[in-house]
Design a protein around this motif. Structure first.
Motif, mmCIF file in Angstrom:
data_model
loop_
_atom_site.group_PDB
_atom_site.id
_atom_site.type_symbol
_atom_site.label_atom_id
_atom_site.label_comp_id
_atom_site.label_asym_id
_atom_site.label_seq_id
_atom_site.Cartn_x
_atom_site.Cartn_y
_atom_site.Cartn_z
ATOM 1 N N PRO A 214 -0.505 1.697 -7.445
ATOM 2 C CA PRO A 214 1.111 1.447 -6.997
ATOM 3 C C PRO A 214 1.948 2.886 -6.697
ATOM 4 N N HIS A 215 1.404 3.883 -7.239
ATOM 5 C CA HIS A 215 2.072 5.281 -6.683
ATOM 6 C C HIS A 215 1.088 6.043 -5.832
ATOM 7 N N ILE A 216 0.501 5.511 -5.000
ATOM 8 C CA ILE A 216 -0.024 6.271 -3.782
ATOM 9 C C ILE A 216 0.988 6.400 -3.035
ATOM 10 N N GLN A 217 0.807 7.512 -2.104
ATOM 11 C CA GLN A 217 2.019 8.122 -1.325
ATOM 12 C C GLN A 217 1.911 7.708 -0.090
ATOM 13 N N TYR B 81 4.617 -2.456 -1.278
ATOM 14 C CA TYR B 81 5.523 -3.024 -0.237
ATOM 15 C C TYR B 81 6.539 -1.917 0.181
ATOM 16 N N ALA B 82 7.234 -1.130 -0.758
ATOM 17 C CA ALA B 82 8.326 -0.325 -0.711
ATOM 18 C C ALA B 82 7.828 0.814 -0.204
ATOM 19 N N CYS B 83 6.351 1.093 -0.445
ATOM 20 C CA CYS B 83 5.901 2.308 0.089
ATOM 21 C C CYS B 83 5.318 2.327 1.574
ATOM 22 N N PHE B 84 5.076 1.097 1.943
ATOM 23 C CA PHE B 84 4.651 0.796 3.297
ATOM 24 C C PHE B 84 5.488 0.840 4.196
ATOM 25 N N HIS C 230 7.403 8.999 -3.182
ATOM 26 C CA HIS C 230 7.525 7.669 -3.463
ATOM 27 C C HIS C 230 7.204 7.356 -5.011
ATOM 28 N N ILE C 231 8.351 7.007 -5.511
ATOM 29 C CA ILE C 231 8.165 6.414 -7.075
ATOM 30 C C ILE C 231 7.842 5.057 -7.226
#
Length: 228
Positions: A111-114, A41-44, A210-211
């Protein structure tokens, strides 16, 4: 109109991230999966290409608490199908039927996808038929399409086999689809994969990449517990 689908199981102890057991307990796996979702969600939020987000989940039971965790503005519906191929196709089909022109689907094990992987997928679909991010175990974690392609998911593919990406690519060639191969990622299937992910982000500044901070924070808690 762009749409992004996150295909996920509901984080429920004993029914999620089971390949991480017995290294982790069912409770650990549940909390870890919750951390994965928070990082997705943070990445989105960092994706620069406008897109509507759909959370497509399974199973249908246990969903009351889960639905409350989905960010406001995201849509959701239940997965349909007897295997992962059918569930992916049906998710694509349902979203395309809403009128979207480019749809990207991602699994819930990375979860680490950028953010730029999503951006590249949407952008290459301007001129290409399909975008895909392969994984090191022979599968793929992300696929983008401009229209439903049932044959990609209904051909005789062993979804747990290392040849998934090869068979999918061969089917795409038979369909004469113009395919763009994007970044390769490592699925988080084993505890060793978590350690490799942690090492990959060591010393990285969050404003540059994105971490997956929620996953890494919980991983450190798990490691501390194991040492004790």
């Amino acid at each position: 109109m762009n749409a992004l689908i996150l295909l996920t199981r509901i984080p429920y102890r004993g029914h999620t991230k089971t390949r991480l057991m017995p290294t982790l307990t069912p409770e650990n796996c549940e909390v870890l999966h919750q951390a994965f979702l928070k990082d997705y969600y943070a990445c989105f939020k960092k994706i620069k290409v406008p897109c509507d987000v759909f959370i497509v989940y399974a199973p249908e039971n246990f969903n009351r608490a889960f639905l409350k965790t989905i960010p406001k503005g995201y849509r959701s519906f239940v997965q349909e199908g007897s295997d992962i191929g059918e569930r992916m196709h049906n998710a694509f089909l349902r979203v395309f039927e809403k009128g979207y022109k480019k749809v990207v689907l991602v699994g819930c094990d990375i979860p680490h996808i950028q953010p730029d992987s999503y951006e590249k997928a949407f952008n290459v679909l301007e001129n290409r038929d399909m975008a895909i991010c392969p994984t090191y175990d022979g599968g793929y974690c992300l696929m983008g399409l401009k229209k439903p392609q049932k044959s990609l998911f209904m051909s005789k593919v062993d979804w747990g086999n290392q040849s998934v990406i090869d068979r999918t690519y061969a089917t795409a060639n038979q369909l004469k689809l113009d395919v763009a191969m994007l970044e390769k990622y490592r699925d988080i299937d084993l505890f060793e994969d978590l350690i490799l992910m942690r090492d990959m982000f060591s010393g990285t500044e969050e404003d540059k990449r994105h971490i997956p901070v929620h996953t890494l924070k919980y991983l450190e808690e798990l490691i501390e517990e194991m040492v004790i």
